[in-house]
Design a protein around this motif. Structure first.
Motif, mmCIF file in Angstrom:
data_model
loop_
_atom_site.group_PDB
_atom_site.id
_atom_site.type_symbol
_atom_site.label_atom_id
_atom_site.label_comp_id
_atom_site.label_asym_id
_atom_site.label_seq_id
_atom_site.Cartn_x
_atom_site.Cartn_y
_atom_site.Cartn_z
ATOM 1 N N VAL A 6 -10.087 1.061 27.300
ATOM 2 C CA VAL A 6 -10.246 2.512 27.204
ATOM 3 C C VAL A 6 -11.090 2.820 25.963
ATOM 4 C CG1 VAL A 6 -8.953 4.641 26.725
ATOM 5 C CG2 VAL A 6 -8.046 2.969 28.338
ATOM 6 N N ALA A 7 -11.987 3.804 26.088
ATOM 7 C CA ALA A 7 -12.784 4.240 24.934
ATOM 8 C C ALA A 7 -11.841 4.706 23.829
ATOM 9 C CB ALA A 7 -13.715 5.371 25.360
ATOM 10 N N ARG A 8 -12.187 4.370 22.576
ATOM 11 C CA ARG A 8 -11.281 4.663 21.463
ATOM 12 C C ARG A 8 -12.020 4.655 20.137
ATOM 13 N NH1 ARG A 8 -7.406 -0.076 22.421
ATOM 14 N NH2 ARG A 8 -8.194 0.189 24.513
ATOM 15 N N HIS A 9 -11.343 5.113 19.093
ATOM 16 C CA HIS A 9 -11.847 4.991 17.731
ATOM 17 C C HIS A 9 -10.655 4.674 16.815
ATOM 18 C CE1 HIS A 9 -10.816 9.313 17.996
ATOM 19 N NE2 HIS A 9 -10.641 9.278 16.688
ATOM 20 N N GLY B 152 -18.169 15.597 19.653
ATOM 21 C CA GLY B 152 -18.238 14.174 19.932
ATOM 22 C C GLY B 152 -17.220 13.727 20.946
ATOM 23 N N SER B 153 -17.293 12.444 21.242
ATOM 24 C CA SER B 153 -16.392 11.836 22.208
ATOM 25 C C SER B 153 -16.209 10.375 21.851
ATOM 26 C CB SER B 153 -16.968 11.968 23.625
ATOM 27 O OG SER B 153 -18.232 11.343 23.683
ATOM 28 N N ASP B 154 -15.179 9.794 22.424
ATOM 29 C CA ASP B 154 -14.945 8.365 22.219
ATOM 30 C C ASP B 154 -15.920 7.552 23.043
ATOM 31 O OD1 ASP B 154 -12.712 8.451 20.451
ATOM 32 O OD2 ASP B 154 -11.476 9.095 22.136
ATOM 33 N N GLY C 100 -5.766 1.962 18.047
ATOM 34 C CA GLY C 100 -6.705 3.044 17.880
ATOM 35 C C GLY C 100 -6.155 4.356 18.382
ATOM 36 N N THR C 101 -7.038 5.309 18.526
ATOM 37 C CA THR C 101 -6.674 6.622 19.040
ATOM 38 C C THR C 101 -7.828 7.138 19.890
ATOM 39 O OG1 THR C 101 -5.767 8.795 18.443
ATOM 40 C CG2 THR C 101 -7.548 7.948 17.056
ATOM 41 N N THR C 102 -7.568 8.227 20.598
ATOM 42 C CA THR C 102 -8.596 8.849 21.423
ATOM 43 C C THR C 102 -8.751 10.305 21.004
ATOM 44 O OG1 THR C 102 -7.063 9.584 23.135
ATOM 45 C CG2 THR C 102 -7.989 7.367 23.377
ATOM 46 N N VAL C 103 -9.824 10.923 21.430
ATOM 47 C CA VAL C 103 -10.063 12.333 21.116
ATOM 48 C C VAL C 103 -8.913 13.196 21.616
ATOM 49 C CG1 VAL C 103 -11.591 14.297 21.587
ATOM 50 C CG2 VAL C 103 -12.556 12.083 21.074
ATOM 51 N N ARG D 136 -21.925 7.224 14.772
ATOM 52 C CA ARG D 136 -20.517 7.089 15.126
ATOM 53 C C ARG D 136 -19.683 6.789 13.888
ATOM 54 N NH1 ARG D 136 -20.245 3.287 19.483
ATOM 55 N NH2 ARG D 136 -22.351 3.946 19.887
ATOM 56 N N HIS D 137 -18.383 6.973 14.015
ATOM 57 C CA HIS D 137 -17.443 6.500 12.996
ATOM 58 C C HIS D 137 -16.182 6.021 13.699
ATOM 59 C CE1 HIS D 137 -15.684 10.633 13.276
ATOM 60 N NE2 HIS D 137 -14.567 9.976 13.042
ATOM 61 N N GLY D 138 -15.351 5.292 12.979
ATOM 62 C CA GLY D 138 -14.120 4.777 13.558
ATOM 63 C C GLY D 138 -14.327 3.611 14.505
ATOM 64 N N HIS D 139 -15.513 3.005 14.479
ATOM 65 C CA HIS D 139 -15.816 1.855 15.338
ATOM 66 C C HIS D 139 -15.430 0.567 14.606
ATOM 67 C CE1 HIS D 139 -19.180 2.601 12.664
ATOM 68 N NE2 HIS D 139 -19.502 1.328 12.776
ATOM 69 N N THR D 140 -15.510 -0.545 15.314
ATOM 70 C CA THR D 140 -15.336 -1.834 14.651
ATOM 71 C C THR D 140 -16.650 -2.590 14.719
ATOM 72 O OG1 THR D 140 -14.413 -2.728 16.712
ATOM 73 C CG2 THR D 140 -12.859 -2.102 14.999
ATOM 74 N N LEU D 141 -16.864 -3.414 13.702
ATOM 75 C CA LEU D 141 -18.079 -4.207 13.585
ATOM 76 C C LEU D 141 -17.658 -5.579 13.070
ATOM 77 C CD1 LEU D 141 -21.180 -3.532 13.803
ATOM 78 C CD2 LEU D 141 -21.145 -3.307 11.342
ATOM 79 N N VAL D 142 -17.948 -6.617 13.840
ATOM 80 C CA VAL D 142 -17.599 -7.983 13.430
ATOM 81 C C VAL D 142 -18.855 -8.842 13.465
ATOM 82 C CG1 VAL D 142 -15.198 -7.823 14.219
ATOM 83 C CG2 VAL D 142 -16.931 -8.702 15.775
ATOM 84 N N ALA D 143 -18.867 -9.870 12.639
ATOM 85 C CA ALA D 143 -20.003 -10.790 12.588
ATOM 86 C C ALA D 143 -19.543 -12.172 13.028
ATOM 87 C CB ALA D 143 -20.560 -10.858 11.174
#
Length: 140
Positions: free
Chosen positions: A92-95, A63-65, A111-114, A34-41
């Protein structure tokens, strides 16, 4: 991984006392590319939300969100992504969105969607890191 040099490895510093040396850590099951995701610790946990998920069809990548959230516990002997926050109400699914950690919660926004739909992207959502449930934040 998918075309264009995309991979799904989880990378972390090899040794915090040395210069920037990285190693790929195998996770079971591996996260989808995937790309455009968020990752937090947060402490020993890593939380990933959303992103654009690749699907290879023949020689082409589509691909898809993704609207899923996953947590990785770095203290486990075998690293594994666990799906979390799959309540009735979820964002809502997003990237290409933003995420922060605040008061034991992960908050996502934008964010945005496909399909470039603006459906509910202007409302912030909060994932409680205690209950692992989503809640839409009322703004106004």
């Amino acid at each position: 991984g998918a075309g264009g040099g995309v991979d799904n490895a989880f990378w972390c510093p090899l040794d915090k006392s040395t210069d920037l040396q990285w190693c790929g850590l195998p996770t079971s099951p591996p996260a989808q590319v995937r790309h455009g995701h968020t990752l937090v610790a947060v402490d020993e946990f890593v939380i990933m939300f959303g992103g654009f998920v690749y699907e290879e069809v023949g020689y082409e990548s589509w691909g898809s969100d993704d609207g899923s959230a996953y947590v990785l516990d770095a203290n486990m002997p075998r690293l594994a992504w666990q799906s979390v926050g799959s309540s009735m109400e979820s964002p809502v699914a997003r990237h290409f969105h933003s995420a922060v950690v605040m008061q034991n919660s992960m908050i996502i926004f934008g964010g945005t969607t496909v399909t470039f739909s603006q459906e509910d992207l202007s409302s912030p959502w909060m994932l409680s890191l205690t209950s692992l449930a989503w809640e839409k934040i009322a703004v106004g």
